[in-house]
Design an enzyme around this catalytic site. Structure first.
Site, PDB file in Angstrom:
ATOM      1  N   CYS A   1       0.818  -1.217   0.000  1.00 23.58           N
ATOM      2  CA  CYS A   1       0.000   0.000   0.000  1.00 23.58           C
ATOM      3  C   CYS A   1       0.849   1.264   0.000  1.00 23.58           C
ATOM      4  O   CYS A   1       0.324   2.366  -0.132  1.00 23.58           O
ATOM      5  CB  CYS A   1      -0.937   0.018   1.203  1.00 23.58           C
ATOM      6  SG  CYS A   1      -0.116   0.404   2.755  1.00 23.58           S
TER       7      CYS A   1
ATOM      8  N   ASP B   1       1.265  -8.991  34.415  1.00 18.19           N
ATOM      9  CA  ASP B   1       1.102  -9.974  33.336  1.00 18.19           C
ATOM     10  C   ASP B   1       2.482 -10.408  32.866  1.00 18.19           C
ATOM     11  O   ASP B   1       3.252  -9.602  32.350  1.00 18.19           O
ATOM     12  CB  ASP B   1       0.323  -9.322  32.188  1.00 18.19           C
ATOM     13  CG  ASP B   1       0.182 -10.259  30.992  1.00 18.19           C
ATOM     14  OD1 ASP B   1       0.668 -11.411  31.062  1.00 18.19           O
ATOM     15  OD2 ASP B   1      -0.414  -9.827  29.997  1.00 18.19           O
TER      16      ASP B   1
HETATM   17 ZN   LIG Z   1      -0.078  -1.499   3.905  1.00 22.50          ZN
END
Ligand SMILES: [Zn+2]
EC number: 6.3.5.13
Length: 457
Positions: A233, A357
């Site tokens: 992207c 945790d």
């Molecule tokens: Zn991406």
């Protein structure tokens, strides 16, 4: 004249801190800071108003980065305020500023170097507008306190959105890259593709693109999720303004080439190269003379528990803090690089300061202790049995693993063998292990060998 409550806040802070120090509680900075903030809630805002503030945040390396910046300032003869005691919450930050203030509420110095806990960034930025914000990295650390790391990053992002600060960002961390979308002025630092070799490890916090959710593609990885990443992207690592081009192991640390100039770093541990790069970038951005930068990097060394070595019974006893998977995996590689046979004592507590945790131990590559140079592993601390289960799943030979929850008994047992031992505590056991080893060393009349070099290429 300052407002009467500001005056009272400063005075109270000093008095209370002194009083508590006299009581040997060691909590003076926190309590006196909280009190000052109760008396004058706007005290930090007022005191920092005239200051140039450099804020450093991220999971690993905040303290060292701040110390390096502070040392560069010293080399350049620039006085500064610094919360050097590592108290990086609002109360400790407030006390650091008050320490620099006159009773009239005026600050003596113009610069402040402030280590800020990641979650504290949100209230911090409501009171202070830094000139520069450094973001080192994000790794899983005390998840129960912060909630999911994505949520935390989103909150810090929103907090910075309203602040006119220059951002100094680690180009190699895809988590940090998310801050690229901010309108702020930004510069990046990073490691060149051929500068350094990190051993491969399985831990990767951020394997997916934060924009589109596809898996990130890596052409180089350094450690954890740090490296050269990109996504279909368009999300990708930015070219750094300050790049480490070459690094060589030296006597007491590294020789580094950054932007075609050579520098010496007197710290061991490859992760410190990132801290040095961050400090270097800040110093360059505020135009500190290069001689001061060089001197500052070279003259700073730690004595705070990073691979501190003690000689006891003529055997090396090495202590190192481990508190999250990324740091742990680097330490394991360093331990394995030591060619001698050794035993390892792991300490795991689950007090509030450690993070309750402890599931992160499943992200640590303990499998790498499955080699013949590791002849024994002692599991200690309040969660000694969880460590032992983790060793079982790491397929460490059962006969090699011992469980001794009591910290002193575990150390005594280790010392009995008069052999090379690595002690790896998380946060709260660290001071206890250190002081007990120091006590043992003193009664042994040996000498400490600080800053023992356990570096890798
Ligand atoms: Zn991406």
């Amino acid at each position: 004249m300052p407002a009467i409550n500001t005056y009272m806040a400063i005075l109270t802070n000093r008095g209370v801190k002194k009083f508590i120090q006299l009581m040997h509680q060691g909590q003076g900075n926190t309590i006196s800071g909280e009190l000052a903030r109760m008396i004058d809630p706007r005290i930090l805002k007022k005191l920092s108003k005239t200051m140039n503030v450099i804020a450093v945040t991220g999971t690993n390396g905040k303290t060292t980065t701040c110390n390096l910046i502070s040392n560069i300032f010293k080399s350049g003869h620039i006085p500064s305020v610094h919360n050097s005691l590592g108290n990086n919450l609002m109360s400790g930050i407030t006390t650091a500023f008050i320490d620099d203030a006159g009773l009239n509420g005026k600050m003596k110095d113009k610069w402040a170097i402030v280590e800020v806990d990641e979650a504290t960034m949100i209230p911090f930025l409501k009171e202070i507008t830094p000139k520069i914000i450094v973001i080192n990295n994000f790794f899983r650390d005390q998840l129960d306190r912060y909630g999911e790391i994505d949520l935390l990053i989103e909150k810090i992002y929103k907090a910075i959105e309203n602040v006119d600060a220059k951002l100094v960002l680690n180009a190699d961390d895809p988590f940090v890259n998310r801050f690229s979308d901010l309108k702020n002025e930004k510069i990046y630092f990073g490691i060149g593709p051929d500068a350094i070799h990190f051993e491969k490890n399985s831990m990767a916090d951020s394997k997916y693109c934060p924009h589109c959710g596809r898996p990130l593609q890596y052409s180089h990885t350094f450690y954890g999720q740090l490296g050269y990443y990109s996504c279909e992207c368009g999300f990708k690592r930015h070219d750094p303004k300050f790049e480490l081009e070459n690094v060589r192991k030296a006597d007491h640390g590294y020789e580094m080439t950054i932007n075609q100039s050579d520098y010496t770093l007197s710290l061991s541990g490859v992760h410190n190269i990132y801290n040095a790069l961050a400090a270097f970038s800040v110093a360059q951005e505020i135009r500190i003379p290069v001689e001061a930068i060089r001197e500052g990097l070279e003259t700073y060394s730690v004595k705070n528990g990073r691979m501190t070595t003690y000689m006891i019974n003529h055997a090396r006893q090495v202590l190192n803090l481990v508190k999250n998977p990324a740091g742990y995996n680097i330490t394991i590689s360093e331990v394995n690089d030591d060619p001698q046979k050794k035993q390892i004592v792991l300490f795991l507590n689950d007090f509030e300061a450690d993070g309750e945790d402890i599931s992160w131990i499943w992200d640590v590559d303990f499998e790498k202790f499955r080699n013949e140079n590791v002849w024994q592993i002692i599991c200690s601390g309040t969660r000694a049995y969880d460590l032992a289960i983790r060793m079982k799943y790491a397929e460490i030979e059962e006969g090699k693993v011992r469980i001794i929850p009591d910290l002193k008994k575990a150390i005594d047992q280790a010392l009995d063998s008069k052999s090379l031992t690595y002690y790896l505590p998380n946060y709260t056991p660290l001071e206890h292990v250190r002081s007990y080893l120091e006590q043992k060393m003193q009664s042994d009349h040996s000498f400490p060998v600080t800053e023992k070099r356990m570096v890798r290429n």
